[in-house]
Design an enzyme around this catalytic site. Structure first.
Site, PDB file in Angstrom:
ATOM      1  N   LYS A 136     -11.470  15.327 -24.528  1.00 50.64           N
ATOM      2  CA  LYS A 136     -11.624  13.863 -24.549  1.00 50.64           C
ATOM      3  C   LYS A 136     -10.360  13.175 -25.056  1.00 50.64           C
ATOM      4  O   LYS A 136     -10.075  12.049 -24.647  1.00 50.64           O
ATOM      5  CB  LYS A 136     -12.838  13.463 -25.395  1.00 50.64           C
ATOM      6  N   LYS A 177     -19.340  20.440 -11.905  1.00 48.23           N
ATOM      7  CA  LYS A 177     -20.652  19.913 -12.255  1.00 48.23           C
ATOM      8  C   LYS A 177     -20.834  18.513 -11.652  1.00 48.23           C
ATOM      9  O   LYS A 177     -19.871  17.755 -11.572  1.00 48.23           O
ATOM     10  CB  LYS A 177     -20.738  19.806 -13.781  1.00 48.23           C
ATOM     11  N   LYS A 205     -20.894  11.565 -13.169  1.00 49.92           N
ATOM     12  CA  LYS A 205     -20.648  10.181 -12.757  1.00 49.92           C
ATOM     13  C   LYS A 205     -19.166   9.881 -12.635  1.00 49.92           C
ATOM     14  O   LYS A 205     -18.779   8.906 -12.024  1.00 49.92           O
ATOM     15  CB  LYS A 205     -21.324   9.159 -13.679  1.00 49.92           C
TER      16      LYS A 205
END
Ligand code: TRP
Length: 336
Positions: free
Chosen positions: A119, A201, A204
């Site tokens: 992140k 995976k 969004k």
């Protein structure tokens, strides 16, 4: 939510972030499992809205995401009569215990968290302290409820390990304060991949809008996405993750929504083209989601019901978690 039923059942805690609209992957991989655990376990389920601001949120959108996800989880079958389904920020003990546990967590161990590293790379302009101590808040969530079991996605297992380490360290200093929880990736949860890049995976953040199906997508959008799903050239519906990731992913989805096994699907579609199969998967998904979408439409308009439900749940969660918080504070030396 009676005290009596609680005593007998092992405690489950899990949470999901209101960071966007729910994907078919979230639903089949995690939420269906939440729903199915509600009878055997005493479940605390939370919207982890405190975690969400580790990435900057637009206030209007954030509020809408929280309301939508709360309504949608109810629509999926999270049952407030069976489980404690609350909003994390409504229960102040989460922030309080997180601060305490911060002081029992080492800089070095947080630096090793792969999600933090990922992140930080992704949000290089906002590597805030919350992003760094995110696993400590997660540990507080879990430990407050003396949870036995914590169903999570594979990407969260490392956070479960650090939760156990923090709890063990604290217990080592002060005696038995926290239950050491067991994290696990639900076996019956389907691992749903992108319809466009089935190596990844379903997410969004997929660059291609057709890669990700949302639980609230319109039927025609769902059909379109499945019809455009990436397959291969050998025209055989066969389960083979290595060589046929696209078809295998469609089979996983079809299996999750119909209950059919891979063998049954292979034999049903042998000698038929991919077109037929993609249509069948799309239609099965549409039918599976239809009642959820209808329930969502009803619940999202009933703000009074939603408020009553989350208030009751937060009251219960606050009472329950306060016992753990008090115990931890007393042990440290605080005057209560
Ligand atoms: N971090 C989790 C996720 O993004 C959500 C979460 C927050 C959670 N607190 C939790 C999951 C406690 C399990 C237990 O998926």
């Amino acid at each position: 939510m009676g005290e009596r039923t609680m005593e007998k059942k092992p405690i489950v805690f899990s949470a999901i972030q209101p960071s966007g609209t729910m994907t078919l992957g979230n639903y089949l991989g995690a939420i269906k499992n939440w729903v199915s655990m509600q009878d055997e376990y005493f479940c605390f389920y939370a919207l982890a809205d405190l975690h969400t601001i580790t990435v900057r949120q637009d206030p209007k959108e954030f509020r809408k995401n929280i309301l939508d996800l709360y309504a949608l989880l109810l629509a999926c079958g999270v049952d407030p009569e069976k489980s404690v389904f609350f909003i994390q920020s409504h229960v102040s003990a989460h922030s309080q215990l997180a601060w305490l546990l911060n002081c029992y967590t080492q800089f070095g161990e947080l630096s090793r968290m792969t999600q933090f590293k990922d992140k930080s790379r992704k949000h290089a302009d906002n590597i805030n302290a919350g992003l760094f101590t995110y696993p400590v808040l997660m540990a507080a969530d879990i430990l407050l409820y003396q949870a036995d079991k914590v169903p999570v996605g594979a990407d969260q297992l490392q956070h479960l390990e650090i939760t156990r380490d923090i709890a063990t360290r604290f217990n080592g200093l002060y005696g038995n304060v926290f239950k050491i929880p067991e994290g696990f990736v639900p076996k019956n949860g389907a691992r749903v991949m992108s319809l466009q890049t089935p190596e990844n995976k379903m997410s969004k953040s997929d660059e291609n809008v057709n890669g990700c199906v949302y639980v609230l997508d319109k039927p025609e959008t769902i059909m379109k996405k499945f019809k455009r799903a990436i397959t291969d050239n050998d025209a055989q519906v066969r389960f083979d993750p290595e060589n046929k990731p696209g078809i295998t992913n469609l089979m996983t989805i079809y299996s999750a929504v119909t209950g059919l096994t891979s063998e049954q699907i292979e034999s049903d579609f042998s000698g038929r083209g991919y077109g037929d199969f993609k249509t069948a998967v799309g239609e099965a998904v549409v039918e599976n989601l239809r009642p959820i979408q209808n329930e969502y439409e009803r619940i999202i308009k009933d703000r009074a019901f939603m408020e009553e439900t989350w208030t009751k749940a937060a009251d219960f969660a606050a009472k329950f978690s306060q016992r753990t918080l008090d115990k931890a504070m007393k042990k440290i030396g605080y005057i209560l």
